[in-house]
Design a protein around this motif. Sequence first.
Motif, PDB file in Angstrom:
ATOM      1  N   GLU A 144       0.826  -1.335   0.023  1.00  0.00           N
ATOM      2  CA  GLU A 144       0.042   0.055   0.018  1.00  0.00           C
ATOM      3  C   GLU A 144       0.938   1.265   0.002  1.00  0.00           C
ATOM      4  N   ASP A 145       0.225   2.202  -0.416  1.00  0.00           N
ATOM      5  CA  ASP A 145       0.958   3.620  -0.459  1.00  0.00           C
ATOM      6  C   ASP A 145       1.641   4.193   0.690  1.00  0.00           C
ATOM      7  N   GLY A 146       0.861   4.080   1.694  1.00  0.00           N
ATOM      8  CA  GLY A 146       1.448   4.488   3.228  1.00  0.00           C
ATOM      9  C   GLY A 146       2.690   4.078   3.644  1.00  0.00           C
ATOM     10  N   ARG A 147       2.510   2.719   3.498  1.00  0.00           N
ATOM     11  CA  ARG A 147       3.634   1.692   3.658  1.00  0.00           C
ATOM     12  C   ARG A 147       4.962   2.049   2.941  1.00  0.00           C
ATOM     13  N   PHE A 148       4.818   2.214   1.856  1.00  0.00           N
ATOM     14  CA  PHE A 148       5.799   2.618   0.816  1.00  0.00           C
ATOM     15  C   PHE A 148       6.749   3.915   0.976  1.00  0.00           C
ATOM     16  N   LEU A 149       5.435   4.828   1.169  1.00  0.00           N
ATOM     17  CA  LEU A 149       5.790   6.255   1.433  1.00  0.00           C
ATOM     18  C   LEU A 149       6.828   6.401   2.988  1.00  0.00           C
ATOM     19  N   ARG A 150       6.355   5.626   3.683  1.00  0.00           N
ATOM     20  CA  ARG A 150       6.921   5.665   5.034  1.00  0.00           C
ATOM     21  C   ARG A 150       8.482   4.955   4.954  1.00  0.00           C
ATOM     22  N   ASN A 151       8.606   3.886   4.072  1.00  0.00           N
ATOM     23  CA  ASN A 151       9.938   3.441   3.941  1.00  0.00           C
ATOM     24  C   ASN A 151      10.794   4.451   3.281  1.00  0.00           C
ATOM     25  N   CYS A 152      10.293   4.924   2.415  1.00  0.00           N
ATOM     26  CA  CYS A 152      11.227   5.867   1.661  1.00  0.00           C
ATOM     27  C   CYS A 152      11.508   7.090   2.233  1.00  0.00           C
ATOM     28  N   ILE A 153      10.692   7.579   3.211  1.00  0.00           N
ATOM     29  CA  ILE A 153      11.133   8.778   3.918  1.00  0.00           C
ATOM     30  C   ILE A 153      12.120   8.316   4.771  1.00  0.00           C
ATOM     31  N   VAL A 154      12.193   7.068   5.471  1.00  0.00           N
ATOM     32  CA  VAL A 154      13.235   6.835   6.148  1.00  0.00           C
ATOM     33  C   VAL A 154      14.755   6.586   5.695  1.00  0.00           C
ATOM     34  N   GLU A 155      14.383   6.068   4.280  1.00  0.00           N
ATOM     35  CA  GLU A 155      15.780   6.163   3.345  1.00  0.00           C
ATOM     36  C   GLU A 155      16.172   7.463   3.019  1.00  0.00           C
ATOM     37  N   ALA A 156      15.340   8.563   2.981  1.00  0.00           N
ATOM     38  CA  ALA A 156      15.775   9.750   2.819  1.00  0.00           C
ATOM     39  C   ALA A 156      16.427  10.296   3.830  1.00  0.00           C
ATOM     40  N   MET A 157      15.890  10.168   5.004  1.00  0.00           N
ATOM     41  CA  MET A 157      16.324  10.739   6.335  1.00  0.00           C
ATOM     42  C   MET A 157      17.882  10.047   6.588  1.00  0.00           C
ATOM     43  N   TRP A 158      18.179   8.695   6.395  1.00  0.00           N
ATOM     44  CA  TRP A 158      19.413   8.193   6.572  1.00  0.00           C
ATOM     45  C   TRP A 158      20.449   8.613   5.563  1.00  0.00           C
ATOM     46  N   GLY A 159      19.848   8.836   4.117  1.00  0.00           N
ATOM     47  CA  GLY A 159      20.879   9.365   3.270  1.00  0.00           C
ATOM     48  C   GLY A 159      21.570  10.775   3.575  1.00  0.00           C
ATOM     49  N   ASP A 160      20.618  11.465   4.267  1.00  0.00           N
ATOM     50  CA  ASP A 160      21.169  12.850   4.569  1.00  0.00           C
ATOM     51  C   ASP A 160      21.741  12.862   5.762  1.00  0.00           C
ATOM     52  N   VAL A 161      21.780  11.814   6.748  1.00  0.00           N
ATOM     53  CA  VAL A 161      22.352  11.724   7.995  1.00  0.00           C
ATOM     54  C   VAL A 161      23.749  11.199   7.688  1.00  0.00           C
ATOM     55  N   ASN A 162      23.750  10.240   6.754  1.00  0.00           N
ATOM     56  CA  ASN A 162      25.358   9.909   6.162  1.00  0.00           C
ATOM     57  C   ASN A 162      26.015  10.927   5.629  1.00  0.00           C
ATOM     58  N   THR A 163      25.545  11.522   4.811  1.00  0.00           N
ATOM     59  CA  THR A 163      25.939  12.690   4.297  1.00  0.00           C
ATOM     60  C   THR A 163      26.737  13.709   4.969  1.00  0.00           C
ATOM     61  N   ARG A 164      25.958  13.965   6.084  1.00  0.00           N
ATOM     62  CA  ARG A 164      26.225  15.017   6.976  1.00  0.00           C
ATOM     63  C   ARG A 164      27.345  14.377   7.871  1.00  0.00           C
ATOM     64  N   ALA A 165      27.113  13.184   8.435  1.00  0.00           N
ATOM     65  CA  ALA A 165      28.094  12.585   9.456  1.00  0.00           C
ATOM     66  C   ALA A 165      29.628  12.463   8.537  1.00  0.00           C
ATOM     67  N   LYS A 166      29.362  12.064   7.400  1.00  0.00           N
ATOM     68  CA  LYS A 166      30.863  12.001   6.718  1.00  0.00           C
ATOM     69  C   LYS A 166      31.649  13.364   6.492  1.00  0.00           C
TER      70      LYS A 166
END
Length: 262
Positions: A144-166
Motif C-alpha cells: 500500500e502507498d502509506g507503507r511504501f512512502l514511510r519506508n522511502c522517508i526513512v531512506e531519505a533521512m538516513w541518506g542525509d544523515v550519512n552525508t552530514r556525518a561523513k
Amino acid sequence: MLCTRAVARLAGSVAAKTWVIQPPIRQTPATVAVFEQSCRLCSSTGVVDSPNKTKPGTGPTPSAAEGGILKRVLTKVGFTPNTKARLKVSSHLLYESVADKINYVVFFRDFNLPNTFNSWFLVTELHVWLLLMRSMAEGSETGEDGRFLRNCIVEAMWGDVNTRAKKLGAHNPSRTRQQIETLSEQFQAALIAYDEGIMSDDRVLASALWRRFFEMNCEDYAQIERLVKYVRQQAAMLDSLPRDQFIVKPKVAWLDLDKCKV
C-alpha cells in the motif's frame, strides 16, 4: 496509522517534445469529407462531434481538456500520483520540508540543546516520526502507498544523515560508522516510545519526550509541557492534510515553535 516495528528494522538496514509545427492544411471539399468521417477512437473519447454533443458553452473548457491530455500522458509514462516513482519523489520532498524548513536554532535556544550533530538529529527524528505516523494513514499493509512512502522517508533521512556525518567525520570514517549505528538503534527505540506516547495521554508522551528528546536532562517542566503541546498540534495539522497535499503535491506547513506557548 502509527509507525510499527517494521520501520525500525528498515532504519537499521538503511543506515548505510519538442513540438513539430505542421503547415496549415488547405481545406478542400475532399479533405473536409475525410475529416467528417467517424473515428471509433475519437468518438469514444468525445473528441469530435457526436449526436450527443453538448451545446456550445456547456462543454469542457480548453484548460480542462489540456489537463486531461496531460494526465493521460503522465499515465502512459508511469508518473501518476499512485506510482512508486511519484511516491519516492514525494517522500524526499516531505523529508526536505523537515531538513530545510524547521528552525533548528529556535529548538536549540528554547530547549537548551547544544548546537551539535546529535541535537540536530533529535529534532529531525521527532519531525520525521510525525511524517511516518501520517504516512501510515494512507495504508499500512504491504504494497500500500502509506507503507511504501514511510519506508522511502526513512531512506531519505538516513541518506542525509550519512552525508552530514561523513562531512563531520571525514578523518575517522570507522568512528563515524559506529556513531550512525548507535543513532539507528536509538531511532528504533524512539519510534516505539513516541508511538506509545501519542496513543496515550500527555503524561506518557511527556515521559517519552523527556527520555529521548531531552535525554533525561531537563528539570524545567514548562519546556516539556511546551514540547508536548507542539507535538500534539503538529500531529493534528498533519492529520488535517488531504491526500493531495501530503502525497501528490506535498505542502507541509510546519507550525512555528515560537507561536507555541504554554
